[in-house]
Write a protein that holds these residues in place. Structure first.
Motif, PDB file in Angstrom:
ATOM      1  N   THR A  18     -84.594  53.712 -25.132  1.00  0.00           N
ATOM      2  CA  THR A  18     -83.711  54.329 -24.138  1.00  0.00           C
ATOM      3  C   THR A  18     -83.757  55.849 -24.258  1.00  0.00           C
ATOM      4  OG1 THR A  18     -81.830  54.103 -25.635  1.00  0.00           O
ATOM      5  CG2 THR A  18     -82.157  52.358 -24.010  1.00  0.00           C
ATOM      6  N   ARG A  19     -83.914  56.356 -25.466  1.00  0.00           N
ATOM      7  CA  ARG A  19     -83.981  57.806 -25.666  1.00  0.00           C
ATOM      8  C   ARG A  19     -85.248  58.413 -25.080  1.00  0.00           C
ATOM      9  NH1 ARG A  19     -83.002  59.988 -31.635  1.00  0.00           N
ATOM     10  NH2 ARG A  19     -83.273  62.074 -30.836  1.00  0.00           N
ATOM     11  N   TYR A  20     -86.336  57.691 -25.199  1.00  0.00           N
ATOM     12  CA  TYR A  20     -87.626  58.170 -24.703  1.00  0.00           C
ATOM     13  C   TYR A  20     -88.144  57.232 -23.614  1.00  0.00           C
ATOM     14  CZ  TYR A  20     -87.496  60.980 -28.949  1.00  0.00           C
ATOM     15  OH  TYR A  20     -87.133  61.849 -29.939  1.00  0.00           O
ATOM     16  N   ALA A  21     -87.332  56.996 -22.634  1.00  0.00           N
ATOM     17  CA  ALA A  21     -87.672  56.048 -21.568  1.00  0.00           C
ATOM     18  C   ALA A  21     -88.931  56.480 -20.813  1.00  0.00           C
ATOM     19  CB  ALA A  21     -86.502  55.906 -20.600  1.00  0.00           C
ATOM     20  N   GLU A  22     -89.055  57.754 -20.510  1.00  0.00           N
ATOM     21  CA  GLU A  22     -90.217  58.225 -19.761  1.00  0.00           C
ATOM     22  C   GLU A  22     -91.498  58.028 -20.567  1.00  0.00           C
ATOM     23  OE1 GLU A  22     -91.639  62.186 -17.267  1.00  0.00           O
ATOM     24  OE2 GLU A  22     -89.824  62.276 -18.475  1.00  0.00           O
ATOM     25  N   LEU A  23     -91.427  58.260 -21.872  1.00  0.00           N
ATOM     26  CA  LEU A  23     -92.585  58.073 -22.744  1.00  0.00           C
ATOM     27  C   LEU A  23     -93.021  56.613 -22.755  1.00  0.00           C
ATOM     28  CD1 LEU A  23     -94.525  59.253 -24.920  1.00  0.00           C
ATOM     29  CD2 LEU A  23     -92.793  58.632 -26.592  1.00  0.00           C
ATOM     30  N   PHE A  24     -92.056  55.700 -22.887  1.00  0.00           N
ATOM     31  CA  PHE A  24     -92.403  54.279 -22.931  1.00  0.00           C
ATOM     32  C   PHE A  24     -92.860  53.775 -21.562  1.00  0.00           C
ATOM     33  CE2 PHE A  24     -90.059  54.584 -26.896  1.00  0.00           C
ATOM     34  CZ  PHE A  24     -90.868  53.844 -27.737  1.00  0.00           C
ATOM     35  N   THR A  25     -92.367  54.391 -20.490  1.00  0.00           N
ATOM     36  CA  THR A  25     -92.840  54.031 -19.144  1.00  0.00           C
ATOM     37  C   THR A  25     -94.315  54.395 -18.996  1.00  0.00           C
ATOM     38  OG1 THR A  25     -90.633  54.456 -18.255  1.00  0.00           O
ATOM     39  CG2 THR A  25     -92.443  54.353 -16.678  1.00  0.00           C
ATOM     40  N   LEU A  26     -94.672  55.593 -19.445  1.00  0.00           N
ATOM     41  CA  LEU A  26     -96.078  56.013 -19.382  1.00  0.00           C
ATOM     42  C   LEU A  26     -96.953  55.131 -20.280  1.00  0.00           C
ATOM     43  CD1 LEU A  26     -95.694  59.909 -19.458  1.00  0.00           C
ATOM     44  CD2 LEU A  26     -96.372  58.495 -17.513  1.00  0.00           C
ATOM     45  N   TYR A  27     -96.420  54.722 -21.420  1.00  0.00           N
ATOM     46  CA  TYR A  27     -97.162  53.858 -22.339  1.00  0.00           C
ATOM     47  C   TYR A  27     -97.416  52.499 -21.695  1.00  0.00           C
ATOM     48  CZ  TYR A  27     -98.256  51.057 -26.462  1.00  0.00           C
ATOM     49  OH  TYR A  27     -98.852  50.217 -27.359  1.00  0.00           O
ATOM     50  N   GLU A  28     -96.395  51.964 -21.049  1.00  0.00           N
ATOM     51  CA  GLU A  28     -96.547  50.660 -20.384  1.00  0.00           C
ATOM     52  C   GLU A  28     -97.515  50.740 -19.213  1.00  0.00           C
ATOM     53  OE1 GLU A  28     -92.524  49.596 -19.483  1.00  0.00           O
ATOM     54  OE2 GLU A  28     -92.042  49.166 -21.577  1.00  0.00           O
ATOM     55  N   GLN A  29     -97.659  51.921 -18.615  1.00  0.00           N
ATOM     56  CA  GLN A  29     -98.620  52.099 -17.520  1.00  0.00           C
ATOM     57  C   GLN A  29    -100.045  52.238 -18.049  1.00  0.00           C
ATOM     58  OE1 GLN A  29     -97.256  55.513 -15.369  1.00  0.00           O
ATOM     59  NE2 GLN A  29     -95.484  54.448 -14.487  1.00  0.00           N
ATOM     60  N   GLY A  30    -100.193  52.308 -19.364  1.00  0.00           N
ATOM     61  CA  GLY A  30    -101.517  52.380 -19.975  1.00  0.00           C
ATOM     62  C   GLY A  30    -102.077  53.786 -20.076  1.00  0.00           C
ATOM     63  N   LEU A  49     -95.409  65.296 -21.058  1.00  0.00           N
ATOM     64  CA  LEU A  49     -94.061  65.422 -21.620  1.00  0.00           C
ATOM     65  C   LEU A  49     -93.908  66.648 -22.509  1.00  0.00           C
ATOM     66  CD1 LEU A  49     -93.473  61.667 -22.470  1.00  0.00           C
ATOM     67  CD2 LEU A  49     -92.703  62.921 -20.449  1.00  0.00           C
ATOM     68  N   ASN A  50     -94.985  67.422 -22.648  1.00  0.00           N
ATOM     69  CA  ASN A  50     -94.965  68.625 -23.484  1.00  0.00           C
ATOM     70  C   ASN A  50     -94.553  68.290 -24.924  1.00  0.00           C
ATOM     71  OD1 ASN A  50     -95.416  71.286 -23.996  1.00  0.00           O
ATOM     72  ND2 ASN A  50     -93.380  71.951 -23.363  1.00  0.00           N
ATOM     73  N   MET A  51     -95.252  67.296 -25.483  1.00  0.00           N
ATOM     74  CA  MET A  51     -94.971  66.840 -26.854  1.00  0.00           C
ATOM     75  C   MET A  51     -96.285  66.849 -27.639  1.00  0.00           C
ATOM     76  SD  MET A  51     -92.601  63.536 -25.982  1.00  0.00           S
ATOM     77  CE  MET A  51     -92.009  63.218 -27.603  1.00  0.00           C
ATOM     78  N   ASN A  52     -96.159  66.783 -28.944  1.00  0.00           N
ATOM     79  CA  ASN A  52     -97.344  66.667 -29.805  1.00  0.00           C
ATOM     80  C   ASN A  52     -97.791  65.216 -29.868  1.00  0.00           C
ATOM     81  OD1 ASN A  52     -97.354  69.371 -30.499  1.00  0.00           O
ATOM     82  ND2 ASN A  52     -95.982  69.056 -32.229  1.00  0.00           N
TER      83      ASN A  52
END
Length: 189
Positions: A144-156, A166-169
């Motif tokens: 829930t904290r990183y919902a956008e990250l997990f959404t992108l992960y699920e999209q492959g 996401l401007n992350m390392n």
């Protein structure tokens, strides 16, 4: 005188005497053989050319030696510089490896603390932990904290793409995924 070698020796002696007497007579008359003079001049010219070529060759070898010594000095200084850089890089890599191990230990230790503590209870501070954590927030679920990250992960999407978007390392993203897996395992129990 039955032996043939005696005749050969006598013939050779006569030839030598004749060869020494004939040039003396010609020189005495003031007439040197023109072919001998030409041969002598040619030989002198040839030796002069050989001397010039030898001098040029010696000079070229000296220049080549100087160039070689200069190149060898440059290369040895570059090797020394590269060895110093390698030593410094090795030391930095070992420091980074040690820091990475320590960070992983702290991360695993904190994940264990999060999974074992209740959310409404104050967190227990463990030794060697630099900063105390007073209370855990209610919404500690990583998905829930990183919902956008997990959404992108699920999209492959790739880790590189997610890091840029996401401007992350990439290391941070991988850490979040590892913690989420641990969180799922612990919630399954």
């Amino acid at each position: 005188m039955d032996q043939p070698w005696v005749f050969i020796v006598l013939f050779g002696l006569i030839f030598i005497v004749y060869a020494t007497i004939v040039p003396k007579r010609s020189a005495a008359k003031g007439q040197a053989n023109p072919t001998i003079r030409e041969i002598e001049e040619t030989m002198e010219h040839f030796t002069a050319e050989l001397d010039e070529q030898n001098k040029a060759l010696i000079q070229m070898l000296a220049e080549t030696k100087r160039d070689y010594e200069m190149q060898a000095a440059k290369l040895s200084s570059r090797v020394e510089t590269l060895e110093k850089q390698f030593t410094q890089t090795s030391q930095e890599m070992s420091k980074l490896g040690y820091a990475h191990e320590e960070l992983q230990k702290k991360t695993v230790h904190r994940a264990d603390l999060i999974s074992t503590s209740e959310f409404n209870q104050p967190m227990v501070i463990v030794e060697n932990e630099p900063e105390p954590i007073a209370e855990l927030p209610m919404a500690m679920n990583l998905k829930t904290r990183y919902a956008e990250l997990f959404t992108l992960y699920e999209q492959g999407k790739s880790t590189d793409f997610m890091a840029k978007k996401l401007n992350m390392n990439k290391g941070e993203i991988n850490l979040i995924f590892q913690l989420a897996k641990q969180e799922e395992k612990l919630s399954a129990h």
